[in-house]
Design a protein around this motif. Structure first.
Motif, PDB file in Angstrom:
ATOM      1  N   ARG A 152     114.269 -28.443 -48.679  1.00 52.97           N
ATOM      2  CA  ARG A 152     113.995 -27.886 -47.350  1.00 52.97           C
ATOM      3  C   ARG A 152     113.886 -26.362 -47.481  1.00 52.97           C
ATOM      4  O   ARG A 152     114.872 -25.642 -47.510  1.00 52.97           O
ATOM      5  CB  ARG A 152     115.109 -28.268 -46.375  1.00 52.97           C
ATOM      6  CG  ARG A 152     114.843 -27.862 -44.935  1.00 52.97           C
ATOM      7  CD  ARG A 152     116.007 -28.266 -44.045  1.00 52.97           C
ATOM      8  NE  ARG A 152     116.144 -29.704 -43.962  1.00 52.97           N
ATOM      9  CZ  ARG A 152     115.463 -30.469 -43.126  1.00 52.97           C
ATOM     10  NH1 ARG A 152     114.588 -29.926 -42.297  1.00 52.97           N
ATOM     11  NH2 ARG A 152     115.645 -31.776 -43.117  1.00 52.97           N
TER      12      ARG A 152
ATOM     13  N   ASP B 138     110.491 -34.871 -46.030  1.00 50.23           N
ATOM     14  CA  ASP B 138     110.551 -36.334 -46.021  1.00 50.23           C
ATOM     15  C   ASP B 138     110.022 -36.934 -47.324  1.00 50.23           C
ATOM     16  O   ASP B 138     110.373 -38.067 -47.676  1.00 50.23           O
ATOM     17  CB  ASP B 138     109.752 -36.887 -44.843  1.00 50.23           C
ATOM     18  CG  ASP B 138     110.358 -36.509 -43.509  1.00 50.23           C
ATOM     19  OD1 ASP B 138     111.587 -36.303 -43.459  1.00 50.23           O
ATOM     20  OD2 ASP B 138     109.603 -36.394 -42.522  1.00 50.23           O
TER      21      ASP B 138
ATOM     22  N   GLU C 188     108.068 -25.997 -44.267  1.00 52.13           N
ATOM     23  CA  GLU C 188     108.438 -26.656 -43.013  1.00 52.13           C
ATOM     24  C   GLU C 188     107.298 -27.488 -42.441  1.00 52.13           C
ATOM     25  O   GLU C 188     107.488 -28.611 -41.997  1.00 52.13           O
ATOM     26  CB  GLU C 188     108.895 -25.617 -41.988  1.00 52.13           C
ATOM     27  CG  GLU C 188     110.295 -25.084 -42.228  1.00 52.13           C
ATOM     28  CD  GLU C 188     111.370 -26.121 -41.980  1.00 52.13           C
ATOM     29  OE1 GLU C 188     111.138 -27.059 -41.195  1.00 52.13           O
ATOM     30  OE2 GLU C 188     112.447 -26.019 -42.598  1.00 52.13           O
ATOM     31  N   ASP C 189     106.083 -26.925 -42.455  1.00 51.75           N
ATOM     32  CA  ASP C 189     104.960 -27.608 -41.808  1.00 51.75           C
ATOM     33  C   ASP C 189     103.976 -28.217 -42.795  1.00 51.75           C
ATOM     34  O   ASP C 189     102.915 -28.691 -42.402  1.00 51.75           O
ATOM     35  CB  ASP C 189     104.211 -26.612 -40.904  1.00 51.75           C
ATOM     36  CG  ASP C 189     105.091 -26.081 -39.785  1.00 51.75           C
ATOM     37  OD1 ASP C 189     105.911 -26.871 -39.280  1.00 51.75           O
ATOM     38  OD2 ASP C 189     104.959 -24.890 -39.437  1.00 51.75           O
ATOM     39  N   HIS C 190     104.337 -28.197 -44.078  1.00 50.75           N
ATOM     40  CA  HIS C 190     103.427 -28.733 -45.085  1.00 50.75           C
ATOM     41  C   HIS C 190     103.583 -30.243 -45.196  1.00 50.75           C
ATOM     42  O   HIS C 190     104.691 -30.769 -45.184  1.00 50.75           O
ATOM     43  CB  HIS C 190     103.706 -28.099 -46.445  1.00 50.75           C
ATOM     44  CG  HIS C 190     103.045 -26.778 -46.628  1.00 50.75           C
ATOM     45  ND1 HIS C 190     101.755 -26.639 -47.071  1.00 50.75           N
ATOM     46  CD2 HIS C 190     103.502 -25.520 -46.408  1.00 50.75           C
ATOM     47  CE1 HIS C 190     101.448 -25.362 -47.128  1.00 50.75           C
ATOM     48  NE2 HIS C 190     102.486 -24.664 -46.729  1.00 50.75           N
ATOM     49  N   LYS C 191     102.457 -30.912 -45.342  1.00 51.87           N
ATOM     50  CA  LYS C 191     102.466 -32.349 -45.579  1.00 51.87           C
ATOM     51  C   LYS C 191     102.053 -32.639 -47.017  1.00 51.87           C
ATOM     52  O   LYS C 191     101.281 -31.888 -47.620  1.00 51.87           O
ATOM     53  CB  LYS C 191     101.530 -33.065 -44.604  1.00 51.87           C
ATOM     54  CG  LYS C 191     102.101 -33.207 -43.199  1.00 51.87           C
ATOM     55  CD  LYS C 191     101.275 -34.166 -42.372  1.00 51.87           C
ATOM     56  CE  LYS C 191     101.954 -34.451 -41.042  1.00 51.87           C
ATOM     57  NZ  LYS C 191     101.176 -35.440 -40.240  1.00 51.87           N
TER      58      LYS C 191
ATOM     59  N   HIS D 242      96.907 -30.499 -49.939  1.00 55.93           N
ATOM     60  CA  HIS D 242      98.084 -29.744 -49.532  1.00 55.93           C
ATOM     61  C   HIS D 242      98.311 -28.625 -50.520  1.00 55.93           C
ATOM     62  O   HIS D 242      98.812 -28.847 -51.612  1.00 55.93           O
ATOM     63  CB  HIS D 242      99.306 -30.663 -49.472  1.00 55.93           C
ATOM     64  CG  HIS D 242      99.034 -31.871 -48.645  1.00 55.93           C
ATOM     65  ND1 HIS D 242      98.868 -31.828 -47.304  1.00 55.93           N
ATOM     66  CD2 HIS D 242      98.848 -33.165 -49.009  1.00 55.93           C
ATOM     67  CE1 HIS D 242      98.613 -33.045 -46.838  1.00 55.93           C
ATOM     68  NE2 HIS D 242      98.590 -33.869 -47.864  1.00 55.93           N
TER      69      HIS D 242
ATOM     70  N   TYR E 228     105.758 -35.036 -44.298  1.00 53.65           N
ATOM     71  CA  TYR E 228     106.218 -33.662 -44.415  1.00 53.65           C
ATOM     72  C   TYR E 228     106.963 -33.524 -45.740  1.00 53.65           C
ATOM     73  O   TYR E 228     107.603 -34.462 -46.222  1.00 53.65           O
ATOM     74  CB  TYR E 228     107.119 -33.296 -43.242  1.00 53.65           C
ATOM     75  CG  TYR E 228     106.344 -33.073 -41.952  1.00 53.65           C
ATOM     76  CD1 TYR E 228     105.586 -31.925 -41.787  1.00 53.65           C
ATOM     77  CD2 TYR E 228     106.389 -34.009 -40.930  1.00 53.65           C
ATOM     78  CE1 TYR E 228     104.859 -31.722 -40.611  1.00 53.65           C
ATOM     79  CE2 TYR E 228     105.670 -33.817 -39.754  1.00 53.65           C
ATOM     80  CZ  TYR E 228     104.906 -32.665 -39.603  1.00 53.65           C
ATOM     81  OH  TYR E 228     104.191 -32.471 -38.461  1.00 53.65           O
TER      82      TYR E 228
END
Length: 607
Positions: free
Chosen positions: A494, A489, A499-502, A606, A486
């Motif tokens: 942030r 990480d 939030e949901d992107h890798k 992505h 993510y």
């Protein structure tokens, strides 16, 4: 799904980049030094893959120029002719010829198959010799690479041309040192070649004018021959060995005239006057001696902080010493040495600084404990069995280097690396930004590593090493695309949109390293730029990358050096800074797994 890589090669190419804070100083050991004939400049060869030029003609010694194109240790260097050219030999298996004024590479010579350890130059003939761990001694005719043509106004303009090379085969093991005389009438090479059941260390003599004839071999050392010097008239040579001895040889009769055993461990470097009557030597025992081969007396000049890799003597006899640390020390022993010589000529009493070095030093000063004259001069209580006392305790000048990283460990997030350097400092580096992000000071490395442990599992998408004193990050296929995290990480801010992107870490790093190459070919594929549309694409163009959200690419310094190679033991195929990539690079030299990215919606894409 990642793009399929089709290749007939057995091994995929590796991409590496170095995280280095450039400050005009070496960051690891200094393998060699050479001084200009006037003594105003000193050139150094570092284990940080750079060679540097230092101004020594003024009170303030500083780095004037940096020669930074090698990808592994620079092991040796020589100045050519009028000193406008410099040759460096490296563990990346190449030799490079530089213009000393603009620090540009004139030629890259890549005939060696393993580390190149030694160079020798005959200044009257322009012939260069190189040797290394591949057992070959190669002779290069540098005059063939200095041809000129008529330019505007009838001026002669230099042009690059092929440099002729002649191999000298015969060594059966690695070659560590070379020496020749100015006239180039003979060449001496020293190796780890076995000479008997219990001894290694052989010197071979070559005649560069008639390589089909074997001239001779010199046997006598019992361990690796690490350094050699030939007299200017070509009649004698001196060799230094890991057996802790120096030997003077008569090259005509091919026999050892004298053996000097002043050192207590390996002799790694020597310098001499033209006639070989005086020799300065240093080695693993950290001691620097000046040996008079006429009287067979060795005077301990100084004791360095680390094992001595190179001893270089200036025209006015200042002694420069480099070692396994990144500093260079200049010692002024001229006055004390002259007083010591005068004293030894006028007195027979034992000296605190000079030893008779004909026999091995297993007792103080190389003198038998049964010697009545020695016992009468100094009692055992007054003089412990510790060898001679240095003439000089402190160097005149210390050119300080930077601490080298000697230990490292990846943290669980696979972006941060904990490091320990030679100054005892513990730090954290971020391999995705190329920066040092935190310093912990002088703390216990293992305890700090334990304190930073996280419950996080990230696949190993890269590896690191600290061979150059800095962190080198290595990207290998297919591991480079293994880590998908993510965005938070992966080190990004942030933000609600992320939030949901890798993010595929290796993919984004690779895009950053080759961003200008990719941008050039994207422009060439599209309308504008060269006016070419997708339908007008040439067959030789690389595939066009799909649109990717560039805001998720990592940011590395533009001067970060990128290296493409077939692996850790091969010569670099490409070595450029990020900003130097202009799209003109041959696609055949680049890794076959270089993005374009995978298709939209696949795990590694992505937006």
């Amino acid at each position: 799904m990642l793009p399929q890589v089709v290749s007939t090669r057995k091994k995929h190419r590796r991409v590496s980049y170095v995280l280095r804070e450039e400050t005009g100083r070496h960051r690891s050991g200094i393998n060699s030094m050479v001084m200009t004939r006037r003594g105003d400049y000193l050139y150094s060869a570092g284990r940080d893959a750079t060679a540097r030029c230092w101004s020594t003609g003024t009170s303030r010694i500083r780095c004037e120029r940096t020669f930074d194109e090698h990808t592994d240790w620079v092991n040796d260097l020589v100045l050519l002719g009028d000193e406008s050219r410099l040759v460096t030999a490296s563990s990346d298996t190449t030799l490079k010829i530089w213009n000393t004024a603009n620090q540009r590479v004139i030629h890259t010579l890549d005939e060696h198959q393993d580390y190149v350890k030694a160079l020798a130059y005959a200044r009257h003939t322009g012939q260069l010799a190189s040797a290394g761990l591949d057992r070959d001694v190669l002779l290069w005719d540098l005059e063939t690479g200095q041809k000129t043509v008529s330019g505007p106004g009838g001026q002669r303009v230099p042009v690059q041309s092929q440099i002729n090379m002649t191999p000298c085969s015969g060594h059966r093991d690695s070659v560590y040192c070379l020496a020749t005389n100015p006239a180039g009438t003979l060449l001496v090479s020293g190796s780890t070649e076995r000479v008997s059941t219990h001894a290694i260390g052989l010197l071979r003599i070559w005649d560069p004018r008639a390589l089909d004839k074997k001239v001779g071999r010199l046997k006598g050392h019992t361990d690796n021959v690490r350094c050699v010097i030939v007299s200017e008239d070509g009649t004698k040579c001196i060799s230094g060995s890991s057996d802790a001895t120096m030997k003077l040889w008569d090259l005509g009769s091919q026999r050892c005239i004298q053996t000097i055993a002043a050192h207590t461990d390996s002799v790694w470097s020597m310098a001499s006057d033209p006639g070989l009557s005086r020799v300065w030597s240093g080695g693993r025992d950290k001691q620097v001696f000046c040996t008079d081969f006429k009287s067979c007396e060795s005077t301990l000049l100084c004791r360095a902080r680390e094992p001595v890799l190179k001893v270089c003597v200036s025209p006015d006899e200042l002694v420069w010493v480099s070692g396994t640390h990144s500093d260079m020390e200049c010692w002024d022993c001229r006055g004390p040495l002259q007083k010591e010589r005068d004293r030894n000529r006028n007195s027979r009493a034992p000296s605190l600084h000079t030893i008779s070095a004909v026999q091995r030093r297993n007792m103080p000063f190389g003198v038998s404990a049964a010697s009545s004259s020695f016992a009468a001069a100094i009692s055992a209580a007054e003089q412990p069995d510790s060898g001679p006392v240095p003439l000089t305790e402190q160097p005149l000048v210390v050119v300080q280097g930077l601490p080298a990283i000697t230990k490292h460990d990846f943290l669980e997030n696979r972006r941060h690396v904990l490091t320990l350097d030679t100054a005892g400092m513990v730090s954290v580096w971020d391999v995705t930004s190329g920066k040092r992000v935190k310093d912990f000071g002088k703390v216990d490395f293992d305890q700090q590593r334990k304190a930073l442990e996280e419950e996080l599992v990230v696949p190993a998408w890269c590896s690191v090493d600290c061979r150059l004193g800095s962190l080198t990050v290595n990207l290998d296929f297919p591991q480079v695309f293994a880590a998908e995290l993510y965005a938070v990480d992966a080190g990004h801010e942030r933000l609600p949109d992320l939030e949901d992107h890798k993010v595929n870490v290796g993919f984004r790093i690779t895009r950053m390293l080759f961003k200008y190459w990719i941008a050039y070919h994207c422009q060439r594929r599209g309308v504008g730029g060269n006016g070419m549309s997708r339908e007008q694409d040439d067959d030789d163009l690389p595939p066009m990358p799909e649109e990717v959200d560039e805001s998720l690419d990592y940011k590395l310094a533009e001067d970060t050096r990128v290296v493409v190679s077939e692996g850790s033991m091969s010569a670099p195929l490409l070595c450029k800074r990020i900003a130097e990539m202009d799209g003109a690079e041959d696609p055949q030299l680049l890794p076959e797994w270089l993005p374009p990215p995978p298709q939209r919606g696949s795990p590694a894409h992505h937006p």
